[in-house]
Design an enzyme around this catalytic site. Structure first.
Site, PDB file in Angstrom:
ATOM      1  CG  ASP A  32      32.936 -20.422 -13.610  1.00  0.00           C
ATOM      2  OD1 ASP A  32      32.048 -20.801 -14.397  1.00  0.00           O
ATOM      3  OD2 ASP A  32      33.823 -21.170 -13.150  1.00  0.00           O
ATOM      4  CG  PHE A  35      26.730 -18.342 -12.547  1.00  0.00           C
ATOM      5  CD1 PHE A  35      25.596 -18.798 -13.210  1.00  0.00           C
ATOM      6  CD2 PHE A  35      26.907 -18.689 -11.215  1.00  0.00           C
ATOM      7  CE1 PHE A  35      24.653 -19.569 -12.550  1.00  0.00           C
ATOM      8  CE2 PHE A  35      25.973 -19.460 -10.546  1.00  0.00           C
ATOM      9  CZ  PHE A  35      24.844 -19.909 -11.224  1.00  0.00           C
ATOM     10  CB  SER A  81      13.210 -53.348  -5.918  1.00  0.00           C
ATOM     11  OG  SER A  81      12.481 -54.476  -5.559  1.00  0.00           O
ATOM     12  CD  GLU A 112      15.211 -45.739 -18.570  1.00  0.00           C
ATOM     13  OE1 GLU A 112      15.452 -45.776 -17.352  1.00  0.00           O
ATOM     14  OE2 GLU A 112      14.111 -45.428 -19.048  1.00  0.00           O
ATOM     15  CE  LYS A 114      19.107 -51.885 -10.845  1.00  0.00           C
ATOM     16  NZ  LYS A 114      19.737 -51.430  -9.632  1.00  0.00           N
ATOM     17  CG  ASP A 116      25.633 -48.620  -7.609  1.00  0.00           C
ATOM     18  OD1 ASP A 116      24.656 -48.770  -6.858  1.00  0.00           O
ATOM     19  OD2 ASP A 116      26.735 -49.145  -7.403  1.00  0.00           O
ATOM     20  NE  ARG A 135      13.382 -48.789  -3.296  1.00  0.00           N
ATOM     21  CZ  ARG A 135      13.125 -49.845  -2.554  1.00  0.00           C
ATOM     22  NH1 ARG A 135      13.619 -49.921  -1.337  1.00  0.00           N
ATOM     23  NH2 ARG A 135      12.355 -50.816  -2.992  1.00  0.00           N
ATOM     24  CD  GLU A 172      19.366 -44.774  -8.180  1.00  0.00           C
ATOM     25  OE1 GLU A 172      18.125 -44.683  -8.414  1.00  0.00           O
ATOM     26  OE2 GLU A 172      19.860 -45.714  -7.548  1.00  0.00           O
ATOM     27  CE1 TYR A 225       7.270 -45.132 -13.786  1.00  0.00           C
ATOM     28  CE2 TYR A 225       8.044 -45.761 -11.604  1.00  0.00           C
ATOM     29  CZ  TYR A 225       7.106 -45.832 -12.606  1.00  0.00           C
ATOM     30  OH  TYR A 225       5.999 -46.616 -12.428  1.00  0.00           O
ATOM     31  CE  LYS A 287      12.780 -47.720 -16.311  1.00  0.00           C
ATOM     32  NZ  LYS A 287      13.027 -46.323 -15.979  1.00  0.00           N
ATOM     33  CE  LYS A 311      22.621 -55.895  -9.443  1.00  0.00           C
ATOM     34  NZ  LYS A 311      22.362 -54.875  -8.446  1.00  0.00           N
ATOM     35  CB  CYS A 405      57.807 -58.148  12.588  1.00  0.00           C
ATOM     36  SG  CYS A 405      57.391 -56.474  12.038  1.00  0.00           S
ATOM     37  CB  CYS A 408      61.106 -54.822  13.994  1.00  0.00           C
ATOM     38  SG  CYS A 408      59.823 -55.825  14.757  1.00  0.00           S
ATOM     39  CB  CYS A 423      54.870 -57.213  14.973  1.00  0.00           C
ATOM     40  SG  CYS A 423      56.424 -56.612  15.663  1.00  0.00           S
ATOM     41  CB  CYS A 429      57.803 -52.679  15.412  1.00  0.00           C
ATOM     42  SG  CYS A 429      57.262 -53.171  13.776  1.00  0.00           S
TER      43      CYS A 429
HETATM   44  S1  IVH Z   1      12.997 -47.681 -12.811  1.00  0.00           S
HETATM   45  C1  IVH Z   1       9.207 -49.477 -10.615  1.00  0.00           C
HETATM   46  N1  IVH Z   1      15.218 -46.991 -13.976  1.00  0.00           N
HETATM   47  O1  IVH Z   1      17.267 -49.365  -9.276  1.00  0.00           O
HETATM   48  C2  IVH Z   1      10.632 -49.421 -10.976  1.00  0.00           C
HETATM   49  N2  IVH Z   1      15.317 -47.645 -11.675  1.00  0.00           N
HETATM   50  O2  IVH Z   1      16.634 -52.083  -8.400  1.00  0.00           O
HETATM   51  C3  IVH Z   1      11.135 -48.050 -11.055  1.00  0.00           C
HETATM   52  N3  IVH Z   1      17.556 -47.482 -10.679  1.00  0.00           N
HETATM   53  O3  IVH Z   1      14.768 -48.538  -6.990  1.00  0.00           O
HETATM   54  C4  IVH Z   1      12.577 -47.962 -11.175  1.00  0.00           C
HETATM   55  N4  IVH Z   1      18.579 -46.742 -12.497  1.00  0.00           N
HETATM   56  O4  IVH Z   1      16.643 -46.799  -7.389  1.00  0.00           O
HETATM   57  C5  IVH Z   1      14.650 -47.420 -12.834  1.00  0.00           C
HETATM   58  N5  IVH Z   1      17.106 -46.309 -15.114  1.00  0.00           N
HETATM   59  C6  IVH Z   1      16.539 -46.728 -14.002  1.00  0.00           C
HETATM   60  C7  IVH Z   1      17.280 -46.922 -12.815  1.00  0.00           C
HETATM   61  C8  IVH Z   1      16.625 -47.391 -11.668  1.00  0.00           C
HETATM   62  C9  IVH Z   1      18.724 -47.080 -11.215  1.00  0.00           C
HETATM   63  C10 IVH Z   1      17.400 -47.960  -9.298  1.00  0.00           C
HETATM   64  C11 IVH Z   1      16.190 -47.420  -8.581  1.00  0.00           C
HETATM   65  C12 IVH Z   1      15.386 -48.636  -8.232  1.00  0.00           C
HETATM   66  C13 IVH Z   1      16.388 -49.717  -8.251  1.00  0.00           C
HETATM   67  C14 IVH Z   1      15.744 -51.044  -8.537  1.00  0.00           C
END
Ligand code: IVH
Length: 670
Positions: A32, A35, A81, A112, A114, A116, A135, A172, A225, A287, A311, A405, A408, A423, A429
């Site tokens: 560090d 750097f 989505s 992949e 997903k 959050d 988005r 994300e 993506y 995908k 999910k 309570c 008290c 209370c 109290c």
């Molecule tokens: S692909 C056309 N890959 O989930 C679809 N989305 O519910 C392109 N997300 O809007 C999205 N991980 O914000 C893709 N590995 C992943 C993802 C992902 C999280 C989110 C993304 C999307 C939402 C859809």
């Protein structure tokens, strides 16, 4: 001179590389200190050569203090989505459907995580980040490039070779769990409400107007993506691997799967393995790998047919109830809490879960020693979602809500039409008194440092503070008698109490703990009344005439000020020198030069302050108010119902349109 410029370029590319080693590869080559030295050298040289400035320089990662509003930008390709599925069976059906649609061609599926967080679109031109857009509504989003630049795992200048001259990459933005926990601990220490989960925290952070604060929060980003006309490969997986070589963080969990069996095994693996990830995920994404096949499959109106989300089931644990306790809040509200046999849930041990109120507890029909289902709402705050009635112990009795309570012993009262039991022993109290002291000293109230829950309780048990007015006769000697209180911290508290006498009247009203009166309502009530004297004399009807004040708040506020003990307390606060009226002069005095040189046009109707107040705030922070929009306008501060002509003009001239929250963020009043 030429040497300096060469050195700047060399340092920039070296620092970009070290950032990538550290933040993406997790494999730093230098420590560090080294750097920091390179960074300092670059900062020094850049200061000498402002003509060679570059918004993508590594020095910009720390975020400058210059705030900017967000403008909106239309996405080149809409951000759609994904269709959701909730079981292995449904994912298998999707695989079969795509196989059918592709008439038996060989299909590879990429699995992949997903993530959050918040979807983000990054645009690169000639290897440099030029724009980052949220988005938004899918069609257009906020331009948050300055904030995104502070995320160290996002390359500002690409490495390697083979990137298209122009492309978009999506991913994300998220806050890793560790950064989330640190942020919430900081917020709680400062009396600010914690974020419910890492996604909310990430979203709140990305919308901050001060990139320096964003930089401090520790956001991260995973990309998944790639879009553009000249992508290097004809399949998604290879393109993402290429993106990884250009410096992007692409998850190692991304894998090519060749059969339904492999897809199923991937799901089974990540269903549990995701708990050990440093970031929150809410599922998996599958995908079709081939871009040609993706094209053949196409899109529905909302989502691509070539991808599907799986999910994860909300994480749930089953554990035994030890007993139900009843917490007493500062307003006297009683909250039932299930105390549990400790159980692991999404990476933390859960021992307590709120059941909110009597109605919710009754609906769960909890019996002594029951086995309870615990879930984490948004993965963070545990709640009881059900009972395993089959595991109920023979002869177990239902758990009753207390009638008195627990602190008290006073009989509880229930307000007509509400779920809460209260209370009524406000003055005797202990948890209520201690809670009010804690609230009074909070950062958004009187801002007295050094008094946390423990000290507040000790002040009460030592007999030093019975109500908040007693704080103003507290001495350093008294504080020093509290165990573990060093002389230095005692003095800090005394100084804080002295300084609180200059806190504006609006915050004094909030600090009093008037039932249901939060920060915004307190401000409105205080401004409408102008002084404590006037406020105390207002009838419920007069109070109700104030914006935001409904019949309930009007009633409880009038009752609060009619209470003798409260009146005496306020009288004593006034005698101690606490502000009891809106400061006329202060509203004109300059506060900062944060907005120096910036001109604003105000338009529309606002919720938090009036237009006049916003005008005054702009001037107090060094800015200028102008009547109409021109090329020279720096910002349009827009409320509801902004005129369409103004809106169009601002958009045409590319002037940032900011809302009141963003504006208040700019002047540090968020
Ligand atoms: S692909 C056309 N890959 O989930 C679809 N989305 O519910 C392109 N997300 O809007 C999205 N991980 O914000 C893709 N590995 C992943 C993802 C992902 C999280 C989110 C993304 C999307 C939402 C859809």
């Amino acid at each position: 001179m030429i040497d300096d410029i060469q050195r700047i370029d060399a340092l920039r590319s070296e620092l970009h590389r070290h950032n990538h080693n550290y933040y993406v590869l997790n494999a730093p080559e230098i420590d560090d200190r080294e750097f920091d030295m390179l960074m300092k050298e670059l900062e020094r040289l850049e200061a000498l050569h402002p003509e060679h400035a570059d918004p993508n320089s590594p020095t910009r990662r720390v975020g400058s203090d210059i705030s900017s509003g967000f403008i909106q930008h239309k996405h080149i390709y809409p951000m759609l989505s994904l269709a959701n599925t909730y079981s292995i069976g449904e994912v298998d059906e999707w695989v079969s459907r795509t196989d059918d649609a592709l008439a038996g061609q060989k299909t590879e599926i990429v699995g992949e995580l997903k993530f959050d967080g918040l979807g983000i679109s990054l645009v690169y031109e000639h290897g440099r980040l030029v724009r980052a857009v949220t988005r938004g509504d899918g069609e257009k989003g906020d331009v948050v490039t300055d904030n995104i630049r502070t995320i160290r795992s996002i390359p500002l200048q690409l490495q390697g070779t083979g990137w298209p001259d122009f492309f978009e990459i999506r991913g994300e933005v998220l806050l890793p769990r560790s950064a989330f926990e640190r942020l919430n601990a900081e917020r709680e220490a400062e009396g600010e409400p914690p974020f419910a989960n890492p996604r909310n925290a990430a979203s709140g952070t990305l919308k901050l107007l001060n990139p320096a604060i964003v930089a401090h929060r520790g956001l991260d980003a995973y990309l998944y993506y790639l879009l553009g006309d000249n992508l290097p490969y004809d399949n998604h997986y290879d393109n993402m691997v290429a993106a990884r070589s250009w410096g992007f963080k692409v998850s190692e969990a991304m894998t090519v799967l060749h059969s339904i069996e492999e897809v199923d095994a991937y799901i089974r693996h990540w269903d549990t393995a995701r708990r050990d990830l440093p970031v929150a995920t809410d599922g998996l994404v599958f995908k079709v790998n081939s871009l040609r096949q993706q094209l053949n499959l196409g899109f529905t109106a909302k989502s691509p047919r070539w991808a599907v989300a799986y999910k994860f089931a909300a994480e749930r644990a089953l554990t035994r109830l030890r007993f139900v306790s009843f917490d007493v809040g500062r307003m006297g509200i009683i909250t039932p809490v299930a105390n549990l046999e400790p159980v692991q849930l999404s990476g933390t041990v859960v021992k307590r879960a709120s059941m909110h109120n009597d109605d919710i507890m009754r609906a769960l029909d909890i019996h002594e020693g029951d086995m309870l289902y615990v879930e984490k709402g948004g993965e963070i705050i545990p709640k009881i979602t059900g009972v395993d009635t089959e595991a109920r112990l023979p002869g177990a009795r239902p758990v009753e809500f207390v009638s008195h309570c627990p602190a008290c012993g006073t009989p509880l009262v229930r307000v007509e039409g509400e779920a809460a039991w209260i209370c009524p022993n406000k003055e005797g109290c202990v948890p209520q008194i201690v809670g009010r002291i804690e609230h009074f000293v909070g950062r958004h109230m009187m801002n007295i440092d050094g008094i946390g829950e423990e000290t507040a309780a000790a002040l009460f048990t030592h007999g030093f503070v019975r109500n908040v007015a007693d704080l103003y006769s507290l001495t350093a000697q008294q504080l020093a008698t509290i165990e573990g209180f060093a002389a230095k911290s005692a003095q800090r508290v005394i100084d804080g109490i002295e300084a609180s006498k200059t806190v504006p009247f609006e915050r004094v009203v909030f600090a009093l703990s008037i039932p249901y009166v939060g920060e915004t309502t307190a401000r409105k009530v205080a401004r409408a009344a102008g002084s404590m004297e006037r406020l105390m004399a207002m009838s419920p009807a007069e109070l109700e005439a104030i914006e935001d004040v409904g019949p309930r708040i009007a009633q409880t506020t009038a009752a609060f000020f009619a209470d003798d003990e409260n009146r005496v307390m306020i009288q004593r606060l006034a005698e101690a020198g606490v502000r009891m009226a809106v400061e006329e002069d202060a509203s004109a005095a300059p506060v900062s030069d944060t907005l120096a040189g910036k001109s604003f046009v105000i338009s529309g109707v606002f919720a938090r302050h009036s237009r006049e107040e916003y005008k005054a705030l702009i001037e107090r922070h060094g800015g200028k108010n102008v009547g109409s929009i021109s090329k020279k306008t720096d910002y349009v501060l827009a409320g509801d119902n902004m005129g369409p002509a103004k809106l169009e003009k601002a958009q045409k001239l590319g002037i940032p349109i900011i809302d009141e929250n963003q504006f208040l963020g700019m002047i540090g009043e968020q």
